[in-house]
Design an enzyme around this catalytic site. Structure first.
Site, PDB file in Angstrom:
ATOM      1  N   LYS A 267       0.837  -1.213   0.000  1.00  0.00           N
ATOM      2  CA  LYS A 267       0.000   0.000   0.000  1.00  0.00           C
ATOM      3  C   LYS A 267       0.864   1.252   0.000  1.00  0.00           C
ATOM      4  CE  LYS A 267      -1.723   1.647   3.965  1.00  0.00           C
ATOM      5  NZ  LYS A 267      -1.400   3.045   4.281  1.00  0.00           N
ATOM      6  N   ASN A 268       1.884   1.274   0.859  1.00  0.00           N
ATOM      7  CA  ASN A 268       2.662   2.502   1.031  1.00  0.00           C
ATOM      8  C   ASN A 268       3.672   2.749  -0.082  1.00  0.00           C
ATOM      9  OD1 ASN A 268       1.125   2.953   3.223  1.00  0.00           O
ATOM     10  ND2 ASN A 268       2.661   2.341   4.724  1.00  0.00           N
TER      11      ASN A 268
ATOM     12  N   CYS B 142      -4.933  12.971  12.727  1.00  0.00           N
ATOM     13  CA  CYS B 142      -5.144  11.521  12.616  1.00  0.00           C
ATOM     14  C   CYS B 142      -5.101  10.962  14.022  1.00  0.00           C
ATOM     15  CB  CYS B 142      -4.037  10.965  11.734  1.00  0.00           C
ATOM     16  SG  CYS B 142      -3.839   9.197  11.782  1.00  0.00           S
TER      17      CYS B 142
ATOM     18  N   ARG C  67       0.388  14.658  13.028  1.00  0.00           N
ATOM     19  CA  ARG C  67       0.899  14.423  11.654  1.00  0.00           C
ATOM     20  C   ARG C  67       0.914  15.691  10.807  1.00  0.00           C
ATOM     21  NH1 ARG C  67      -1.210   8.699   9.483  1.00  0.00           N
ATOM     22  NH2 ARG C  67       0.679   8.882   8.225  1.00  0.00           N
ATOM     23  N   PRO C  68       1.700  16.689  11.180  1.00  0.00           N
ATOM     24  CA  PRO C  68       1.786  17.914  10.375  1.00  0.00           C
ATOM     25  C   PRO C  68       2.470  17.629   9.039  1.00  0.00           C
ATOM     26  CG  PRO C  68       3.490  17.883  12.069  1.00  0.00           C
ATOM     27  CD  PRO C  68       2.637  16.669  12.300  1.00  0.00           C
TER      28      PRO C  68
ATOM     29  N   ASP D 290       4.582  20.113   7.747  1.00  0.00           N
ATOM     30  CA  ASP D 290       5.503  21.257   7.668  1.00  0.00           C
ATOM     31  C   ASP D 290       6.765  20.931   6.871  1.00  0.00           C
ATOM     32  OD1 ASP D 290       7.510  20.767  10.570  1.00  0.00           O
ATOM     33  OD2 ASP D 290       5.880  19.472   9.914  1.00  0.00           O
TER      34      ASP D 290
ATOM     35  N   ASP E 254       4.536   0.608  12.039  1.00  0.00           N
ATOM     36  CA  ASP E 254       3.326  -0.049  11.521  1.00  0.00           C
ATOM     37  C   ASP E 254       3.213  -1.507  11.952  1.00  0.00           C
ATOM     38  OD1 ASP E 254       3.477   1.729   8.317  1.00  0.00           O
ATOM     39  OD2 ASP E 254       2.904   2.367  10.329  1.00  0.00           O
TER      40      ASP E 254
ATOM     41  N   ILE F 147       7.741   7.161  16.859  1.00  0.00           N
ATOM     42  CA  ILE F 147       7.390   7.869  15.625  1.00  0.00           C
ATOM     43  C   ILE F 147       6.108   8.689  15.788  1.00  0.00           C
ATOM     44  CG2 ILE F 147       6.936   7.616  13.144  1.00  0.00           C
ATOM     45  CD1 ILE F 147       9.772   6.797  13.915  1.00  0.00           C
TER      46      ILE F 147
ATOM     47  N   ARG G 111      -8.590  -0.648   4.516  1.00  0.00           N
ATOM     48  CA  ARG G 111      -7.763   0.395   3.908  1.00  0.00           C
ATOM     49  C   ARG G 111      -6.377  -0.148   3.535  1.00  0.00           C
ATOM     50  NH1 ARG G 111      -6.056   4.178   7.507  1.00  0.00           N
ATOM     51  NH2 ARG G 111      -4.803   4.743   5.679  1.00  0.00           N
TER      52      ARG G 111
HETATM   53  C1  EPZ Z   1       4.129   6.917   6.152  1.00  0.00           C
HETATM   54  O1  EPZ Z   1       3.357   7.997   6.664  1.00  0.00           O
HETATM   55  C2  EPZ Z   1       3.186   5.714   6.094  1.00  0.00           C
HETATM   56  N1  EPZ Z   1       2.038   6.044   5.267  1.00  0.00           N
HETATM   57  C3  EPZ Z   1       2.703   5.368   7.499  1.00  0.00           C
HETATM   58  O2  EPZ Z   1       1.935   4.171   7.421  1.00  0.00           O
HETATM   59  C4  EPZ Z   1       3.905   5.082   8.376  1.00  0.00           C
HETATM   60  O3  EPZ Z   1       3.472   4.847   9.683  1.00  0.00           O
HETATM   61  C5  EPZ Z   1       4.854   6.291   8.357  1.00  0.00           C
HETATM   62  O4  EPZ Z   1       5.234   6.604   7.008  1.00  0.00           O
HETATM   63  C6  EPZ Z   1       6.121   6.037   9.144  1.00  0.00           C
HETATM   64  O5  EPZ Z   1       6.767   4.904   8.698  1.00  0.00           O
HETATM   65  C7  EPZ Z   1       2.151   5.966   3.918  1.00  0.00           C
HETATM   66  O6  EPZ Z   1       3.194   5.695   3.350  1.00  0.00           O
HETATM   67  C8  EPZ Z   1       0.914   6.230   3.125  1.00  0.00           C
HETATM   68  P1  EPZ Z   1       6.102  10.364   8.205  1.00  0.00           P
HETATM   69  P2  EPZ Z   1       3.923   9.497   6.628  1.00  0.00           P
HETATM   70  O7  EPZ Z   1       5.958  11.653   7.494  1.00  0.00           O
HETATM   71  O8  EPZ Z   1       4.836   9.671   5.481  1.00  0.00           O
HETATM   72  C9  EPZ Z   1       6.374  13.664  11.631  1.00  0.00           C
HETATM   73  C10 EPZ Z   1       0.126   2.726   7.770  1.00  0.00           C
HETATM   74  O9  EPZ Z   1      -0.290   2.185   8.802  1.00  0.00           O
HETATM   75  N2  EPZ Z   1       6.267  14.660  10.538  1.00  0.00           N
HETATM   76  O10 EPZ Z   1       7.291   9.540   7.914  1.00  0.00           O
HETATM   77  O11 EPZ Z   1       2.760  10.391   6.768  1.00  0.00           O
HETATM   78  C11 EPZ Z   1       5.096  12.857  11.792  1.00  0.00           C
HETATM   79  O12 EPZ Z   1       4.137  13.520  12.538  1.00  0.00           O
HETATM   80  C12 EPZ Z   1       0.555   4.205   7.810  1.00  0.00           C
HETATM   81  O13 EPZ Z   1       0.227   2.155   6.678  1.00  0.00           O
HETATM   82  C13 EPZ Z   1       6.420  15.997  10.832  1.00  0.00           C
HETATM   83  O14 EPZ Z   1       6.609  16.376  11.990  1.00  0.00           O
HETATM   84  O15 EPZ Z   1       4.769   9.498   7.992  1.00  0.00           O
HETATM   85  C14 EPZ Z   1       5.609  11.585  12.424  1.00  0.00           C
HETATM   86  O16 EPZ Z   1       5.699  11.771  13.782  1.00  0.00           O
HETATM   87  C15 EPZ Z   1       0.279   4.865   9.107  1.00  0.00           C
HETATM   88  N3  EPZ Z   1       6.317  16.892   9.807  1.00  0.00           N
HETATM   89  C16 EPZ Z   1       6.988  11.415  11.794  1.00  0.00           C
HETATM   90  O17 EPZ Z   1       7.364  12.696  11.292  1.00  0.00           O
HETATM   91  C17 EPZ Z   1       6.099  16.506   8.502  1.00  0.00           C
HETATM   92  O18 EPZ Z   1       6.003  17.353   7.599  1.00  0.00           O
HETATM   93  C18 EPZ Z   1       7.049  10.392  10.659  1.00  0.00           C
HETATM   94  O19 EPZ Z   1       5.998  10.650   9.779  1.00  0.00           O
HETATM   95  C19 EPZ Z   1       5.955  15.140   8.235  1.00  0.00           C
HETATM   96  C20 EPZ Z   1       6.048  14.226   9.266  1.00  0.00           C
END
Ligand code: EPZ
Length: 420
Positions: free
Chosen positions: A22-23, A115, A120-121, A123, A306, A328, A398
């Site tokens: 999926k990811n 979420c 999950r910002p 930024d 995950d 995370i 999903r």
């Molecule tokens: C991806 O989400 C995956 N989703 C998530 O899988 C997975 O948990 C996550 O990566 C971490 O491995 C998809 O690929 C669709 P991140 P993503 O940005 O990219 C913070 C599942 O169950 N952050 O790597 O949205 C954030 O809040 C899902 O399949 C900022 O602060 O995750 C988090 O604490 C759930 N600012 C950390 O970084 C930003 O701009 C990692 O988030 C972006 C992220």
């Protein structure tokens, strides 16, 4: 709204094939917006998130067709704005921002809401776009990015919890059609990011270093259509491996990528689970008395967040004390109270869950709160005595393709029931 009814206590036995990831498929589908030519994506899992992404691409003007596990997309002409409601509903859709900015130098997408697993910002995504020269405004729930020119640069994408997976994907997709060279420091190293870079390079992009914390993108004028087979889902594979150990069964996983699962397989071995690897096939058995282990979730190649909830179930079944620390996402313990309804003993101390394992679980009605929490509740239901009803399984659909059918194929007594 469907629920799952599970009669537990049956060891899983048999063979199961791992679906596409999926990811990986969500950002790859978004990347098709970077070219007016046809793209064919194979090994695509049948998931509601994939259906959402297909509708979002169509709302942007792309022609999308789904035939079994093959998705064909041609984004000959694009509209500047996609379907607000659809985009708002699925966080993963944020990864259309980079391709739209890259291809047409402007994009307007709805801001993904909060979420249940964390704030999950985005930024870091927006910081990357600004560094490439785009102006960014947020208004009325929309993010607007615009650029007369996108100019390659050195940018740092590390945040509070380390790298960002979709942020890296988004910036990479904006940079492939920029002028000059972009270097992304503190890039995410997930296999899904590597699969996306592989797809983009097949389209004619020039990306080096995917899979390492430093990715270099040399901008090109245009990209062409391609065919691509998506990598298998390492999270689905890990979920089935843990279900096999939790039910004291024997499961053969076909089409897995063990080289994407080192942290999980290593932790399972430490817990006493027997994992035999033969090429792309994994055979998982409990292999005797389980041992409690401590787990800390980290960016790849560390233990994936995950798989945290599923691993917590295994520790709840294992005599002794196991500590699970979530680094995370700030609120990814929604499954703890539901597991307690099945008889698990888990205390939360800040970012850690202290699991006093070894208690027998007994079936009860439980509520799924998010995708991976629902997978954990299914595993707990399979291991528990009696009947468990997992409600709100739209979360599960999903990210898991036909999970109840696959589990029935392994001997599980599980059925889907439609609820009013
Ligand atoms: C991806 O989400 C995956 N989703 C998530 O899988 C997975 O948990 C996550 O990566 C971490 O491995 C998809 O690929 C669709 P991140 P993503 O940005 O990219 C913070 C599942 O169950 N952050 O790597 O949205 C954030 O809040 C899902 O399949 C900022 O602060 O995750 C988090 O604490 C759930 N600012 C950390 O970084 C930003 O701009 C990692 O988030 C972006 C992220």
């Amino acid at each position: 709204m469907d629920s799952l009814l599970i009669k537990g206590g049956v060891p899983l036995h048999g063979e199961v094939s791992v679906s596409g990831a999926k990811n990986a498929v969500l950002p790859i589908m978004a990347a098709t917006l970077l070219t007016p030519e046809k793209c064919v994506i194979r090994h695509v899992p049948d998931l509601t998130d994939v259906g959402f992404m297909a509708k979002i691409l169509a709302s942007l003007g792309a022609r999308v067709s789904v035939d079994g596990d093959t998705v064909t997309v041609q984004a000959a002409k694009l509209k500047p704005v996609g379907d607000y409601e659809l985009i708002r509903k699925m966080r993963g859709s944020i990864c259309i921002l980079g391709p739209l900015l890259g291809r047409q130098r402007q994009a307007t997408v709805s801001l993904p809401g909060g979420c249940i697993i964390g704030t999950r910002p985005i930024d870091l995504h927006l910081k990357g776009m600004r560094d490439l020269g785009a102006s960014v405004t947020v208004e009325g729930g929309y993010v607007n990015v615009r650029a007369r020119r996108l100019i390659g640069c050195d940018l740092f994408l590390g945040g509070r919890a380390g790298p960002t997976v979709l942020g890296t994907a988004n910036v990479m997709m904006a940079a492939v059609l920029a002028e000059g060279v972009t270097t992304i420091e503190s890039a995410a190293c997930e296999p899904e990011v590597v699969d996306l870079a592989y797809f983009l390079n097949k389209m004619g992009a020039k990306i080096l270093g995917a899979g390492s914390p430093t990715i270099t993108v040399t901008g090109v004028k245009q990209l062409h259509g391609v065919e691509h087979e998506v990598i298998p889902d390492r999270i689905e594979a890990a979920t089935f491996a843990i279900a096999a150990a939790a039910t004291d069964g024997e499961v053969i996983l076909h089409g897995a990528r063990p080289d994407h699962m080192h942290a999980v397989l290593d932790k399972l071995k430490e817990a006493g689970v027997k994992v035999v690897r033969k090429g792309l096939t994994l055979t998982v058995t409990r292999g005797g008395r389980l041992k409690p282990v401590d787990v800390t979730t980290l960016p790849y190649s560390g233990f994936p967040t995950d798989v945290q909830a599923q691993m917590m179930v295994l520790m709840a079944l294992t005599p002794g004390l196991g500590i699970i620390t979530e680094r995370i996402f700030e609120s990814r313990f929604m499954h703890v109270s539901e597991l307690a309804r099945l008889g698990a003993e888990i205390a939360i101390e800040g970012p850690s869950a202290i699991v006093k394992g070894g208690r027998k679980l007994s079936g009860a009605p439980v509520m799924a709160s998010d995708l991976r929490a629902s997978a954990a509740l299914v595993i707990a239901g399979l291991a528990a005595q009696g009947t468990t009803q997992v409600n709100r399984i739209y979360h599960l659909d999903r990210g898991y393709e036909k999970i109840d059918q696959k589990l029935r194929g392994l001997g599980a007594r599980i059925q889907r029931i439609a609820q009013e």
